[in-house]
Design an enzyme around this catalytic site. Structure first.
Site, PDB file in Angstrom:
ATOM      1  N   ASN A   1      57.963  71.069  94.215  1.00  0.00           N
ATOM      2  CA  ASN A   1      59.119  71.754  94.806  1.00  0.00           C
ATOM      3  C   ASN A   1      60.411  71.284  94.154  1.00  0.00           C
ATOM      4  O   ASN A   1      60.388  70.465  93.239  1.00  0.00           O
ATOM      5  CB  ASN A   1      59.147  71.533  96.325  1.00  0.00           C
ATOM      6  CG  ASN A   1      59.249  70.066  96.668  1.00  0.00           C
ATOM      7  OD1 ASN A   1      60.241  69.416  96.353  1.00  0.00           O
ATOM      8  ND2 ASN A   1      58.208  69.522  97.290  1.00  0.00           N
TER       9      ASN A   1
ATOM     10  N   ASP B   1      53.330  70.349 101.555  1.00  0.00           N
ATOM     11  CA  ASP B   1      52.524  70.463 102.769  1.00  0.00           C
ATOM     12  C   ASP B   1      51.046  70.662 102.441  1.00  0.00           C
ATOM     13  O   ASP B   1      50.183  70.279 103.214  1.00  0.00           O
ATOM     14  CB  ASP B   1      53.020  71.647 103.611  1.00  0.00           C
ATOM     15  CG  ASP B   1      54.382  71.332 104.236  1.00  0.00           C
ATOM     16  OD1 ASP B   1      54.556  70.190 104.684  1.00  0.00           O
ATOM     17  OD2 ASP B   1      55.265  72.220 104.250  1.00  0.00           O
TER      18      ASP B   1
ATOM     19  N   LYS C   1      41.319  71.000  81.981  1.00  0.00           N
ATOM     20  CA  LYS C   1      42.366  72.018  81.933  1.00  0.00           C
ATOM     21  C   LYS C   1      41.738  73.412  82.077  1.00  0.00           C
ATOM     22  O   LYS C   1      40.741  73.709  81.402  1.00  0.00           O
ATOM     23  CB  LYS C   1      43.114  71.910  80.604  1.00  0.00           C
ATOM     24  CG  LYS C   1      44.282  72.848  80.530  1.00  0.00           C
ATOM     25  CD  LYS C   1      45.009  72.766  79.203  1.00  0.00           C
ATOM     26  CE  LYS C   1      46.012  73.884  79.101  1.00  0.00           C
ATOM     27  NZ  LYS C   1      46.495  74.083  77.749  1.00  0.00           N
TER      28      LYS C   1
ATOM     29  N   PRO D   1      48.342  64.935 104.222  1.00  0.00           N
ATOM     30  CA  PRO D   1      48.673  64.094 105.386  1.00  0.00           C
ATOM     31  C   PRO D   1      50.171  64.167 105.657  1.00  0.00           C
ATOM     32  O   PRO D   1      50.969  64.274 104.717  1.00  0.00           O
ATOM     33  CB  PRO D   1      48.262  62.689 104.936  1.00  0.00           C
ATOM     34  CG  PRO D   1      48.171  62.745 103.448  1.00  0.00           C
ATOM     35  CD  PRO D   1      47.829  64.162 103.090  1.00  0.00           C
ATOM     36  N   ASP D   2      50.549  64.127 106.928  1.00  0.00           N
ATOM     37  CA  ASP D   2      51.970  64.101 107.286  1.00  0.00           C
ATOM     38  C   ASP D   2      52.393  62.629 107.365  1.00  0.00           C
ATOM     39  O   ASP D   2      52.090  61.935 108.338  1.00  0.00           O
ATOM     40  CB  ASP D   2      52.194  64.821 108.618  1.00  0.00           C
ATOM     41  CG  ASP D   2      53.680  65.025 108.884  1.00  0.00           C
ATOM     42  OD1 ASP D   2      54.472  64.089 108.601  1.00  0.00           O
ATOM     43  OD2 ASP D   2      54.055  66.115 109.346  1.00  0.00           O
ATOM     44  N   ILE D   3      53.071  62.173 106.332  1.00  0.00           N
ATOM     45  CA  ILE D   3      53.389  60.747 106.199  1.00  0.00           C
ATOM     46  C   ILE D   3      54.300  60.283 107.335  1.00  0.00           C
ATOM     47  O   ILE D   3      54.076  59.239 107.952  1.00  0.00           O
ATOM     48  CB  ILE D   3      54.033  60.480 104.817  1.00  0.00           C
ATOM     49  CG1 ILE D   3      53.034  60.868 103.721  1.00  0.00           C
ATOM     50  CG2 ILE D   3      54.462  59.023 104.680  1.00  0.00           C
ATOM     51  CD1 ILE D   3      53.616  60.968 102.341  1.00  0.00           C
TER      52      ILE D   3
ATOM     53  N   PHE E   1      63.638  63.621 107.926  1.00  0.00           N
ATOM     54  CA  PHE E   1      64.592  64.639 107.520  1.00  0.00           C
ATOM     55  C   PHE E   1      63.997  66.000 107.849  1.00  0.00           C
ATOM     56  O   PHE E   1      62.778  66.142 107.926  1.00  0.00           O
ATOM     57  CB  PHE E   1      64.888  64.540 106.016  1.00  0.00           C
ATOM     58  CG  PHE E   1      66.093  63.688 105.717  1.00  0.00           C
ATOM     59  CD1 PHE E   1      66.072  62.328 105.989  1.00  0.00           C
ATOM     60  CD2 PHE E   1      67.249  64.248 105.190  1.00  0.00           C
ATOM     61  CE1 PHE E   1      67.176  61.537 105.733  1.00  0.00           C
ATOM     62  CE2 PHE E   1      68.362  63.463 104.932  1.00  0.00           C
ATOM     63  CZ  PHE E   1      68.336  62.112 105.201  1.00  0.00           C
TER      64      PHE E   1
ATOM     65  N   LYS F   1      56.724  65.036 115.290  1.00  0.00           N
ATOM     66  CA  LYS F   1      56.448  63.942 114.345  1.00  0.00           C
ATOM     67  C   LYS F   1      56.469  62.578 115.033  1.00  0.00           C
ATOM     68  O   LYS F   1      55.987  61.607 114.483  1.00  0.00           O
ATOM     69  CB  LYS F   1      57.494  63.945 113.223  1.00  0.00           C
ATOM     70  CG  LYS F   1      57.657  65.298 112.552  1.00  0.00           C
ATOM     71  CD  LYS F   1      57.025  65.303 111.198  1.00  0.00           C
ATOM     72  CE  LYS F   1      57.265  66.630 110.513  1.00  0.00           C
ATOM     73  NZ  LYS F   1      56.671  66.671 109.191  1.00  0.00           N
TER      74      LYS F   1
HETATM   75  N1  CTP Z   1      56.991  64.882 105.810  1.00  0.00           N
HETATM   76  C1  CTP Z   1      56.031  63.933 105.516  1.00  0.00           C
HETATM   77  N2  CTP Z   1      54.786  64.322 105.107  1.00  0.00           N
HETATM   78  C2  CTP Z   1      54.471  65.638 105.027  1.00  0.00           C
HETATM   79  C3  CTP Z   1      55.448  66.616 105.327  1.00  0.00           C
HETATM   80  C4  CTP Z   1      56.704  66.208 105.712  1.00  0.00           C
HETATM   81  O1  CTP Z   1      56.319  62.737 105.598  1.00  0.00           O
HETATM   82  N3  CTP Z   1      53.251  65.979 104.633  1.00  0.00           N
HETATM   83  C5  CTP Z   1      58.310  64.433 106.294  1.00  0.00           C
HETATM   84  C6  CTP Z   1      59.468  64.680 105.354  1.00  0.00           C
HETATM   85  O2  CTP Z   1      59.663  63.571 104.499  1.00  0.00           O
HETATM   86  C7  CTP Z   1      60.615  64.860 106.320  1.00  0.00           C
HETATM   87  C8  CTP Z   1      59.971  65.501 107.525  1.00  0.00           C
HETATM   88  O3  CTP Z   1      58.584  65.174 107.437  1.00  0.00           O
HETATM   89  O4  CTP Z   1      61.134  63.623 106.724  1.00  0.00           O
HETATM   90  C9  CTP Z   1      60.130  66.959 107.699  1.00  0.00           C
HETATM   91  O5  CTP Z   1      59.779  67.648 106.551  1.00  0.00           O
HETATM   92  P1  CTP Z   1      59.844  69.242 106.522  1.00  0.00           P
HETATM   93  O6  CTP Z   1      59.294  69.726 105.228  1.00  0.00           O
HETATM   94  O7  CTP Z   1      61.191  69.723 106.944  1.00  0.00           O
HETATM   95  O8  CTP Z   1      58.854  69.584 107.722  1.00  0.00           O
HETATM   96  P2  CTP Z   1      57.413  70.125 107.808  1.00  0.00           P
HETATM   97  O9  CTP Z   1      56.621  69.208 108.659  1.00  0.00           O
HETATM   98  O10 CTP Z   1      56.857  70.377 106.442  1.00  0.00           O
HETATM   99  O11 CTP Z   1      57.627  71.466 108.614  1.00  0.00           O
HETATM  100  P3  CTP Z   1      58.055  72.944 108.114  1.00  0.00           P
HETATM  101  O12 CTP Z   1      57.625  73.061 106.687  1.00  0.00           O
HETATM  102  O13 CTP Z   1      57.307  73.813 109.027  1.00  0.00           O
HETATM  103  O14 CTP Z   1      59.543  73.021 108.301  1.00  0.00           O
END
Ligand code: CTP
Length: 399
Positions: free
Chosen positions: A212, A280, A290, A307-309, A326, A344
């Site tokens: 991204n 995500d 490749k 994983p959502d860190i 954030f 979260k």
């Molecule tokens: N974050 C994380 N790990 C992920 C996704 C997000 O740690 N896999 C953290 C980001 O570093 C940030 C926060 O979660 O602090 C929110 O990220 P954001 O992209 O706005 O939220 P999402 O959970 O991806 O939700 P959405 O895309 O639906 O807005």
């Protein structure tokens, strides 16, 4: 050891370059913080800023001549080189770096750099080709091996019309680097902080990734600002083009899963600030080889969730006392941020509106801090300023 900033002294060597004007702003920031500044202006530096303006802002005499009888009578150059807690060179021109790397001492600035027994911080500033020239690369490596510290240079448009690395770091960033290096009163001393920053890159095959547009600027600025307040900072960064802020230890990662592993390795910590734009999803099966064009367009790439860190750190048994996330939003900023806070399990969400042109990848940000206690809206300001204010808020939490 002196206990307040007001007892600190900087010897500021101002070299000759268009960035010399920024040394005036740096002097102003240091004086505002109560730090004493004693300026040395090189002959070339005096072509860009006047001794009078530097002296007025520093509220001290400007030294420039090595063989000046009046200067030597007041303070000899050896004494001058040791009269400070830190020597700062801003701008550090290619010439000053070369002299310092070679141990030359043919003017006051170079003699001071050779004679000093104090730490030296350089903020390089030069044309991109000069910065990338093999001689400068060599000199930089020599100076780093000698223990000289660096802040910047930044990448961007240059006064000469070219683009690339070589622009002097902004005065606020140099100020932060100084604060991170100088020993003194630091509200976050003894606290460990982990900061995630930048994008993640998720492999499709060995050469292609899903990623991204995150530049990492805001996360890097926060890591620097926390270090400036004395925190021991581990910056866990996805791929970016940014140099690590002074006093911060950086761990480079690519994927979300690598970022999570690095975060877990950085625990225990009192503070976690998740600024990274973590992908995500990732391709379910990254190809080990490749993908060849001759095989035709690949099947639709199946994605699996990463994983959502932030969420995992928030519920870890070693959960940091303060976990900050954030939220990058394009609409319904506050409602989305509030929902994210609950989902979260973190303590604060710093919500930023990325629909505003220039926020992603730019230098400014308008944020709102959402916590269980309410919402606080901050006006639009430089990302470096957002970082400083956030670090102050965090420090207040630990006061
Ligand atoms: N974050 C994380 N790990 C992920 C996704 C997000 O740690 N896999 C953290 C980001 O570093 C940030 C926060 O979660 O602090 C929110 O990220 P954001 O992209 O706005 O939220 P999402 O959970 O991806 O939700 P959405 O895309 O639906 O807005």
């Amino acid at each position: 050891m002196p206990s307040t900033w007001t007892e600190k002294r900087i010897l500021l060597i101002v070299g000759g370059g268009i960035a010399a004007y920024k040394a005036l702003e740096l002097t102003r920031l240091l004086r505002k913080a109560g730090v004493a500044v004693r300026p040395i202006l090189t002959q070339a530096g005096a072509e860009f800023v006047t001794p009078l303006s530097l002296s007025a802002l520093a509220e001290d005499k400007v030294y420039s001549e090595i063989f000046s009888l009046t200067d030597e009578a007041e303070m000899g150059h050896i004494e001058l080189s040791r009269s400070a807690d830190l020597v700062v060179v801003a701008p550090a021109t290619a010439d000053l770096m070369a002299k310092a790397a070679g141990g030359l001492a043919n003017d006051l600035a170079s003699t001071t750099l050779l004679a000093t027994d104090k730490p030296v911080l350089m903020a390089p500033a030069m044309n991109v080709r000069m910065w990338l020239h093999a001689a400068t690369v060599r000199n930089l490596a020599t100076l780093e091996a000698d223990g000289v510290l660096f802040v910047g240079p930044d990448e961007g448009a240059m006064a000469c019309g070219e683009y690339g690395p070589g622009r002097m770091a902004e005065p606020a960033a140099i100020f932060e680097a100084i604060m991170a290096i100088l020993p003194g009163v630091r509200p976050l001393a003894g606290k460990r902080a982990l900061v995630t920053a930048g994008p993640t890159a998720e492999a499709i095959d060995p050469v292609r990734v899903l990623t991204n547009r995150s530049s990492g600027k805001q996360g890097y600025a926060i890591a620097g600002a926390l270090a400036a307040l004395g925190a021991e900072v581990v910056l866990i960064s996805g791929p970016t083009a940014l140099p690590a802020p002074a006093g911060v230890s950086r761990v480079d990662v690519e994927s979300a899963r690598e970022m999570l592993t690095a975060c877990e390795a950085a625990l225990p910590a009192e503070i976690a600030v998740c600024v990274a734009a973590v992908a995500d999803w990732r391709p379910a099966d990254a190809s080990g080889r490749k993908l060849k064009k001759s095989a035709g367009a690949p099947e639709p790439i199946a994605l699996v969730e990463n994983p959502d860190i932030l969420a995992l750190l928030s519920k870890d048994v070693r959960r940091p006392r303060l976990v900050v996330g954030f939220a990058a939003e394009t609409h319904d900023l506050e409602a989305n941020a509030r929902a994210k806070l609950g989902r979260k399990g973190c303590d604060w969400i710093v919500a930023n509106d990325v629909s505003v042109a220039g926020t992603m990848g730019g230098d400014d940000n308008a944020v709102a801090i959402v916590s269980a206690g309410g919402i606080e809206r901050w006006e639009r300001m430089a990302k470096a300023e957002v970082a400083r204010r956030l670090a102050q808020r965090i420090a207040a939490e630990f006061a």
